[in-house]
Design an enzyme around this catalytic site. Structure first.
Site, mmCIF file in Angstrom:
data_model
loop_
_atom_site.group_PDB
_atom_site.id
_atom_site.type_symbol
_atom_site.label_atom_id
_atom_site.label_comp_id
_atom_site.label_asym_id
_atom_site.label_seq_id
_atom_site.Cartn_x
_atom_site.Cartn_y
_atom_site.Cartn_z
ATOM 1 N N ASN A 150 -2.839 23.859 86.636
ATOM 2 C CA ASN A 150 -3.671 24.917 86.067
ATOM 3 C C ASN A 150 -3.902 26.055 87.053
ATOM 4 O OD1 ASN A 150 -3.915 23.934 83.497
ATOM 5 N ND2 ASN A 150 -5.624 22.602 84.025
ATOM 6 N N GLY A 180 -12.608 33.410 66.932
ATOM 7 C CA GLY A 180 -13.727 32.488 67.092
ATOM 8 C C GLY A 180 -14.896 33.053 67.855
ATOM 9 N N CYS A 206 -12.262 30.258 89.835
ATOM 10 C CA CYS A 206 -12.233 28.803 89.945
ATOM 11 C C CYS A 206 -12.687 28.184 88.634
ATOM 12 C CB CYS A 206 -13.172 28.337 91.053
ATOM 13 S SG CYS A 206 -12.746 29.001 92.666
ATOM 14 N N GLU A 253 1.541 24.727 77.624
ATOM 15 C CA GLU A 253 1.457 24.556 79.073
ATOM 16 C C GLU A 253 1.515 23.093 79.473
ATOM 17 O OE1 GLU A 253 -2.364 26.575 79.597
ATOM 18 O OE2 GLU A 253 -3.110 24.752 80.496
ATOM 19 N N CYS A 259 -2.457 30.826 72.274
ATOM 20 C CA CYS A 259 -2.653 32.017 73.104
ATOM 21 C C CYS A 259 -1.381 32.489 73.788
ATOM 22 C CB CYS A 259 -3.667 31.750 74.193
ATOM 23 S SG CYS A 259 -5.297 31.510 73.579
ATOM 24 N N HIS A 284 -7.402 41.578 75.716
ATOM 25 C CA HIS A 284 -7.643 41.524 77.162
ATOM 26 C C HIS A 284 -8.009 42.878 77.745
ATOM 27 C CE1 HIS A 284 -5.241 37.901 76.358
ATOM 28 N NE2 HIS A 284 -6.096 37.376 77.191
ATOM 29 N N CYS A 324 -6.856 37.036 70.142
ATOM 30 C CA CYS A 324 -7.555 35.917 70.760
ATOM 31 C C CYS A 324 -9.060 36.132 70.576
ATOM 32 C CB CYS A 324 -7.167 35.890 72.248
ATOM 33 S SG CYS A 324 -7.530 34.337 73.074
HETATM 34 ZN ZN LIG Z 1 -6.407 32.693 72.353
#
Ligand SMILES: [Zn+2]
EC number: 2.1.1.14
Length: 769
Positions: free
Chosen positions: A123, A444, A528, A618, A656, A707, A739
């Site tokens: 990650n 959401g 983090c 991922e 995403c 973004h 998103c």
């Molecule tokens: Zn998303």
């Protein structure tokens, strides 16, 4: 006999995220460049002192970074794209501009950062260097030499860590407008490494750790074998240096046969994830080469089974009798572990504490293994305590919930299948939901304003009572829903004001999870994350979201409000996961908990339920041979979570990323009624995938990028929407952003969504005409 004990790298942030505070302070002008340098130097000294205090005989240096180690390597080799060359190059400004972009109106600079990509299957995210056709290379930074000298001055035996030339280029991308592959520039890059390593040798370095993690990937041997041979033959000419070639995160596999023959002096093996390599490695690695045994897991937080790892170590040493020495090491850098368990004392219970090992404790584990080879009696007590802790985790009653295990084992095909096929469900849902053509929705979350964060902080401090906090949340939810209704959106959301994080929220409501106090791990740059720890069988003691969803639906008498859940693979992927059963089994248990929640939401009158799985892609394994098994169980657990409902209930999911060619077939198999997907930054990729694979269910490719605070115009989104209509049948197409809107401000959200609704309304008119 004595044995070298070391680690591949240590976390950079500090015990209390000091580095984050330093660099963020520097960016905001509160910390000077000198203070940043001094603070970082102190942090390095602290981390070396800690490693030495446990008796490591050699310390990694150069593993420290202000932002990212790939960016460091690119910067050191002078791989600085032209757009950053206008930035002041004397200090850290150009470096940070590459990491996070730079917008400074006063000096007329506005450059975005380099692209960010996940570091293998961790990650952590690295900055992707860009290599142009006319790329030149030059030694641009001697950071690693300086840090080596720093450690040397403090009296440590230090080993510089450098990202190897082949991996650096393999992880880079071709710059825009160029066509050559980065690896084609290897011959031009190597002299820079020779120069750098010459400086290290002159400074007195004996060993250099050259990280070549691409060796754990599927490599085209016809390309990579000669590239590696060329690189390491040339580097071997630097007099007086020895190279430890490292790779991690998996087995070397078919790359081992030729990697073992490279002219290096030692080879590191990740014996946690790549333990299947061991027998081949013992045969293939020439006896004049050191074997570095990566026995302590650098990327999970469980205490090692030291007896078991010691047996492996003894086996290796036995097999290498008269050969070059064996080292004890971590499997990979400890970058992926939290700093130390010490702050958790008093926060976590004694039993759980005994099961865990963060970076500091892993350093100690390495040292114990090495000491056990020299003089087992000297660490008899530590080994005994370790064995007791390992046994405690195996036998603890808190780990197992037989009812959950039995339920999972007893499932049959029907638990993974909707009552009817998609086309039947679609007809029923159209009838009951009465949505217009091109329905509009959001993903959401709505803006988490300073007010929302303040109320949460006050509630946590006790300054706000539970009742007052819930009232505040209800009021926010009602405002949010009323606004969506007025704006003309069709499927509404409650806004998620009660959630800090899409995994933490569910972890806090499920059994089998614990949360650390300071278990921070670097995600990218100064950011983090604090992943939850899944230690035992997962179950759901109570409904988690039903009250909130019911309230939200009550605020909207005419339009459906979506129930919002996080999927099992994403919860797994963003947690530290138990290692005593297959991940698929843990995911299955989470899926059962989510399934119960989905069914409860339906029973409470929620007609549209979204189960987000942004992390499915991922989670893909590093090797293609492992894809199929992973995709099979990740699809299964999603279906287990979502198929318990009637045909009338519409299941949504959200992704995403748009680069999903590799997993498109799996996405189809999820059998969701609607998917919403990030798309606005790369239309062509998504459309290409749709064209190749076809997609029969409903889909909402994002119409604008969330973004950025930029408000997309009606014309811009209409053009994108028109393009999508060529590939997706009108009755299957949704209009939505890319998103969630959590990080945005309300003014731009209102304007953007108003424009988005206008696009859908105009498209309906045009379609009817
Ligand atoms: Zn998303």
């Amino acid at each position: 006999m004595s044995i070298k004990s070391t680690i591949l790298g240590f976390p950079r942030m500090g015990s209390d995220r000091q580095l984050k505070k330093l660099v963020e302070g520097f960016w905001s002008g509160k910390v000077t460049e000198q203070e940043l340098a001094d603070g970082s130097k102190q942090l390095r000294a602290d981390h070396w002192a800690l490693q030495a205090s446990y008796g490591l005989t050699e310390l990694p240096v150069g593993d420290f970074s202000y932002y990212d180690h790939v960016l460091d390597a690119a910067f050191a080799a002078g791989i600085i794209p032209e757009r950053y060359q206008q930035v002041d190059n004397s200090g850290t400004q150009a470096y940070f501009a590459m990491g996070r972009g730079l917008q400074n109106k006063a000096i007329g600079i506005d450059v975005p950062s380099l692209e960010m990509k996940k570091w293998f299957d961790t990650n952590y995210h690295y900055m992707v260097p860009e290599v142009a056709d006319d790329q030149t290379f030059s030694l641009h930074s001697t950071k690693v030499v300086d840090e080596f000298k720093e450690a040397q001055a403090l009296g440590y035996t230090a080993r510089p860590v450098v990202l190897g030339p082949v991996s650096l280029l393999a992880l880079s991308k071709t710059a825009k407008g160029s066509s050559t592959k980065p690896l084609e520039h290897l011959a031009k890059l190597l002299p820079v490494y020779v120069e750098l390593f010459g400086l290290l040798a002159a400074a007195g370095a004996e060993w250099v750790q050259v990280d070549e993690p691409v060796l754990s990937l599927d490599l085209d041997a016809a390309v990579y074998q000669p590239a590696f041979a060329q690189a390491y033959t040339e580097l071997a000419q630097v007099a007086g240096l020895k190279y430890l070639l490292t790779s991690y995160f998996g087995r070397l596999g078919d790359n081992l046969s030729w990697a073992a023959a490279l002219p290096v002096h030692g080879i590191h093996l990740d014996l946690v994830r790549g333990s299947a390599d061991l027998d081949d490695a013992l045969e293939l690695i020439p006896t004049d080469k050191v074997i570095s045994a990566g026995l302590i897991n650098g990327r999970n937080i469980w205490k090692a089974n030291l007896d078991k790892q010691l047996a492996t170590l003894v086996k290796i040493i036995g097999a290498r009798q008269s050969a070059a020495p064996v080292w004890v090491n971590s499997s990979c850098s400890l970058l992926h572990s939290p700093h130390s368990l010490k702050p958790e004392a008093g926060h976590l219970d004694q039993e759980t504490l005994g099961w865990l090992s963060f970076a500091e404790e892993k350093v100690e584990e390495v040292a114990i293994l090495a000491a056990a080879i020299t003089d087992r009696d000297s660490v008899a007590e530590q080994l005994q305590r370790n064995a007791a802790n390992v046994l405690s985790r195996q036998q603890s009653e808190r780990i197992t919930r037989p009812a959950v295990q039995q339920r999972l084992a007893a499932l049959d095909e029907s638990s993974y299948t909707r009552q009817a096929a998609f086309n039947v469900r679609q007809a029923v849902q159209r009838e009951t939901l009465k949505l217009p053509l091109f329905p509009t929705t959001t993903i959401g979350s709505f803006p988490q304003t300073a007010e929302v964060r303040k109320a949460r902080a006050q509630f946590r401090k006790g300054a706000l009572s539970q009742e007052e906090y819930l009232q505040f949340l209800d009021a926010e939810t009602r405002k949010c829903i009323e606004w969506q209704d007025e704006a003309g959106l069709d499927v509404l959301v409650h806004g998620e004001f009660e959630r800090t994080d899409m995994v933490e929220f569910f972890g806090e409501h499920l059994e089998g999870f614990v949360f650390t106090k300071r278990g921070w791990v670097q995600s990218y740059g100064s950011r983090c994350v604090k992943p939850p720890v899944i230690f035992g069988d997962v179950s759901r003691p109570n409904a988690m979201t039903v009250d909130v969803a019911k309230f939200a639906q009550s605020c909207s008498p005419n339009k459906p409000v979506k129930g919002m859940l996080t999927g099992p693979v994403t919860i797994l992927q963003w947690s530290f996961v138990r290692d005593d059963q297959p991940r698929s089994q843990t995911a299955g248990q989470i899926a059962l908990a989510i399934r119960d929640e989905v069914v409860d939401l339906e029973a409470a009158g929620i007609r549209v339920i979204q189960v987000d799985e942004p992390a499915i892609r991922e989670g893909l394994p590093l090797r293609k041979a492992d894809y199929e098994a992973y995709l099979k169980w990740s699809v299964d657990v999603f279906r287990l979570a979502t198929t318990g409902v009637r045909n009338e209930t519409q299941i949504h999911t959200h992704f995403c990323y748009s680069d999903f060619n590799e997993i498109f077939t799996a996405i189809k198999s999820l059998d969701a009624d609607v998917i919403t997907i990030e798309n606005s930054k790369s239309d062509l990729k998504l459309l290409g995938a749709l064209e190749v694979h076809g997609y029969a269910a409903e889909i909402g490719p994002g119409l604008y990028d969330i973004h950025s605070p930029r408000v997309p115009s009606v014309e811009e989104m209409a053009a994108r929407f028109a393009a999508l209509q060529k590939y997706i049948p009108a009755e299957n197409l949704w209009a939505n952003p890319d998103c969630g809107l959590k990080t945005r401000g309300w003014p731009e959200v209102k304007e953007s969504l108003t424009n988005l609704v206008a696009v859908a309304v105009a498209a309906r008119k045009a379609h009817a005409a």
